[in-house]
Motif scaffolding. Structure first.
Motif, PDB file in Angstrom:
ATOM      1  N   ALA A 126      21.633  -9.311 -11.214  1.00  0.00           N
ATOM      2  CA  ALA A 126      20.932  -8.066 -11.518  1.00  0.00           C
ATOM      3  C   ALA A 126      20.979  -7.094 -10.343  1.00  0.00           C
ATOM      4  N   LEU A 127      21.112  -7.628  -9.152  1.00  0.00           N
ATOM      5  CA  LEU A 127      21.236  -6.790  -7.949  1.00  0.00           C
ATOM      6  C   LEU A 127      22.690  -6.425  -7.656  1.00  0.00           C
ATOM      7  N   HIS A 128      23.578  -6.763  -8.592  1.00  0.00           N
ATOM      8  CA  HIS A 128      25.005  -6.384  -8.530  1.00  0.00           C
ATOM      9  C   HIS A 128      25.776  -7.107  -7.437  1.00  0.00           C
ATOM     10  N   TYR A 129      25.351  -8.339  -7.105  1.00  0.00           N
ATOM     11  CA  TYR A 129      26.164  -9.168  -6.230  1.00  0.00           C
ATOM     12  C   TYR A 129      27.278  -9.828  -7.052  1.00  0.00           C
ATOM     13  N   ALA A 130      28.433  -9.989  -6.435  1.00  0.00           N
ATOM     14  CA  ALA A 130      29.589 -10.589  -7.118  1.00  0.00           C
ATOM     15  C   ALA A 130      29.497 -12.108  -7.029  1.00  0.00           C
ATOM     16  N   VAL A 131      28.563 -12.676  -7.798  1.00  0.00           N
ATOM     17  CA  VAL A 131      28.379 -14.122  -7.777  1.00  0.00           C
ATOM     18  C   VAL A 131      29.390 -14.792  -8.705  1.00  0.00           C
ATOM     19  N   THR A 132      29.773 -16.003  -8.365  1.00  0.00           N
ATOM     20  CA  THR A 132      30.717 -16.760  -9.179  1.00  0.00           C
ATOM     21  C   THR A 132      29.985 -17.482 -10.303  1.00  0.00           C
ATOM     22  N   PRO A 133      30.712 -18.035 -11.258  1.00  0.00           N
ATOM     23  CA  PRO A 133      30.098 -18.986 -12.197  1.00  0.00           C
ATOM     24  C   PRO A 133      29.630 -20.224 -11.433  1.00  0.00           C
ATOM     25  N   PHE A 134      28.944 -21.119 -12.140  1.00  0.00           N
ATOM     26  CA  PHE A 134      28.487 -22.361 -11.531  1.00  0.00           C
ATOM     27  C   PHE A 134      29.630 -23.369 -11.466  1.00  0.00           C
ATOM     28  N   PHE A 135      29.641 -24.144 -10.387  1.00  0.00           N
ATOM     29  CA  PHE A 135      30.538 -25.276 -10.227  1.00  0.00           C
ATOM     30  C   PHE A 135      29.676 -26.520 -10.055  1.00  0.00           C
ATOM     31  N   SER A 136      30.196 -27.673 -10.455  1.00  0.00           N
ATOM     32  CA  SER A 136      29.423 -28.905 -10.344  1.00  0.00           C
ATOM     33  C   SER A 136      30.331 -30.059  -9.962  1.00  0.00           C
ATOM     34  N   GLY A 137      29.740 -31.131  -9.466  1.00  0.00           N
ATOM     35  CA  GLY A 137      30.488 -32.310  -9.070  1.00  0.00           C
ATOM     36  C   GLY A 137      29.531 -33.455  -8.774  1.00  0.00           C
ATOM     37  N   PRO A 138      30.019 -34.629  -8.375  1.00  0.00           N
ATOM     38  CA  PRO A 138      31.437 -34.918  -8.162  1.00  0.00           C
ATOM     39  C   PRO A 138      32.219 -35.170  -9.436  1.00  0.00           C
ATOM     40  N   ASP A 139      31.533 -35.549 -10.532  1.00  0.00           N
ATOM     41  CA  ASP A 139      32.218 -35.708 -11.816  1.00  0.00           C
ATOM     42  C   ASP A 139      31.178 -35.594 -12.922  1.00  0.00           C
ATOM     43  N   SER A 140      31.659 -35.395 -14.135  1.00  0.00           N
ATOM     44  CA  SER A 140      30.745 -35.129 -15.241  1.00  0.00           C
ATOM     45  C   SER A 140      29.976 -36.363 -15.688  1.00  0.00           C
ATOM     46  N   ALA A 141      30.432 -37.555 -15.274  1.00  0.00           N
ATOM     47  CA  ALA A 141      29.783 -38.787 -15.725  1.00  0.00           C
ATOM     48  C   ALA A 141      28.585 -39.171 -14.864  1.00  0.00           C
ATOM     49  N   LYS A 142      28.412 -38.507 -13.740  1.00  0.00           N
ATOM     50  CA  LYS A 142      27.345 -38.887 -12.814  1.00  0.00           C
ATOM     51  C   LYS A 142      26.656 -37.631 -12.300  1.00  0.00           C
ATOM     52  N   PRO A 143      25.331 -37.573 -12.361  1.00  0.00           N
ATOM     53  CA  PRO A 143      24.642 -36.393 -11.822  1.00  0.00           C
ATOM     54  C   PRO A 143      24.986 -36.189 -10.356  1.00  0.00           C
ATOM     55  N   GLY A 144      25.180 -34.947  -9.961  1.00  0.00           N
ATOM     56  CA  GLY A 144      25.564 -34.663  -8.580  1.00  0.00           C
ATOM     57  C   GLY A 144      24.979 -33.356  -8.110  1.00  0.00           C
TER      58      GLY A 144
END
Length: 332
Positions: A126-144
């Motif tokens: 909303a403040l017009h910062y060029a933020v990226t989408p979210f990234f996650s890891g280390p893998d989809s099978a385990k919370p990280g």
């Protein structure tokens, strides 16, 4: 900062309020860690362990860039990075980082940790910062972890916001084993916390303004004669972010001239300042003087040639607020 650097580095280790164009409300956050490149992974490990007295934990080496960790009782850490082969699998962000560092050691990236990741992401959008989408890891099978970065860095050093799953165990230990968890955060030098990160640029006021717009206000003017710098101390939860610029000659001016804006230094709180001082004096074979710093009684380890940044150790003062020891300077 290009998001790929942050994604690769982290893969190695591991209703919102209405907002306006004015500064956001202070986000619930703290400083989490820095990414510290060495001349090699073994070189930076040896300096941190042998000369400075940290316990260094193993990491991974999936593509010719290895990492290791130094973790603290306050949940913060330092991530060590080093190239392990002539043709590492750099992503564009890593390549950019290495070009800026010119193959020398140093740090250009740090992270904020927050449990309000989605709200802060919306606020910055909303403040017009060029933020990226979210990234996650280390893998989809385990919370990280989840993080977002910036396509265009708002500060003089690159940054990102990150959050971790409650049971994330990046040291590869069973999180149910409290003894293993505790011992990985004990250090021979007595370090218990990462208390401050120091940024250096040619314009500390520009960083202060950006931090205030992002929600990190209450900056206090400071002067650090030990490194020849002047600027601001900005509280970030229990930690402090220093936005500095050179004042005359000294370490700050030399660092900026040789490598440009970057992380100038990091402060660590220790349980026994005398023990930490004796360890570093043995490691560097020289006598070091203490001084009254922003966090109280402190000393500066002579690490710039080895690590590309300075490391300050200070005695922990229970209940001391970040920036409480700042020496206010008129006209900073």
């Amino acid at each position: 900062m290009r998001p790929m650097l942050l994604v690769s580095a982290m893969l190695l280790c591991l209703g919102a309020a209405q907002v306006t164009a004015r500064a956001a409300a202070a986000p619930p956050a703290r400083l989490d860690h820095i990414l510290l490149w060495g001349r090699s992974i073994d070189q930076v490990t040896a300096v941190m362990a042998v000369k400075l007295g940290f316990q260094v934990r193993p990491g991974r080496d999936p593509g010719g860039v290895a990492n290791r960790y130094i973790r603290f009782a306050d949940s913060s850490f330092v991530e060590l990075l080093g190239i392990t082969r002539p043709d590492p699998a750099f992503d564009p962000g890593m390549k950019e980082d290495q070009q800026a560092l010119k193959g020398d050691p140093g740090s250009r990236t740090f992270g904020f940790r927050t449990s309000s990741l989605d709200a802060i992401h919306r606020s910055l959008q909303a403040l017009h910062y060029a933020v990226t989408p979210f990234f996650s890891g280390p893998d989809s099978a385990k919370p990280g972890w989840r993080l977002f970065a910036f396509d265009r860095a708002p500060l003089s050093s690159n940054t990102f916001f990150i959050d971790y799953a409650a049971d994330y165990a990046p040291d590869q230990f069973d999180p149910a084993n409290a003894g293993d968890h505790r011992v990985t955060r004990e250090h021979p030098n007595g370090a218990r916390e990462l208390s401050a990160i120091w940024l250096v640029s040619g314009d500390a006021e520009a960083d202060r303004k950006q931090l205030a717009k992002m929600g990190f206000g209450n900056a206090v003017p400071v002067r650090l004669p030990e490194v020849g710098a002047v600027g601001f101390c900005v509280p970030v939860g229990p930690t402090a972010l220093l936005a500095l610029q050179p004042e005359g000659s000294g370490i700050a001016a030399e660092t900026l001239a040789s490598g440009g804006p970057r992380v100038l230094g990091v402060s660590f709180g220790v349980a026994d300042l005398g023990r930490a001082q004796r360890w570093v004096e043995r490691g560097y074979e020289r006598t070091l003087a203490t001084y009254r710093g922003l966090s109280g009684e402190s000393f500066l380890a002579p690490t710039r040639d080895d690590l590309g940044l300075s490391i300050e150790f200070h005695a922990i003062v229970p209940g001391r607020a970040p920036c409480a020891g700042a020496d206010v300077q008129d006209g900073v």
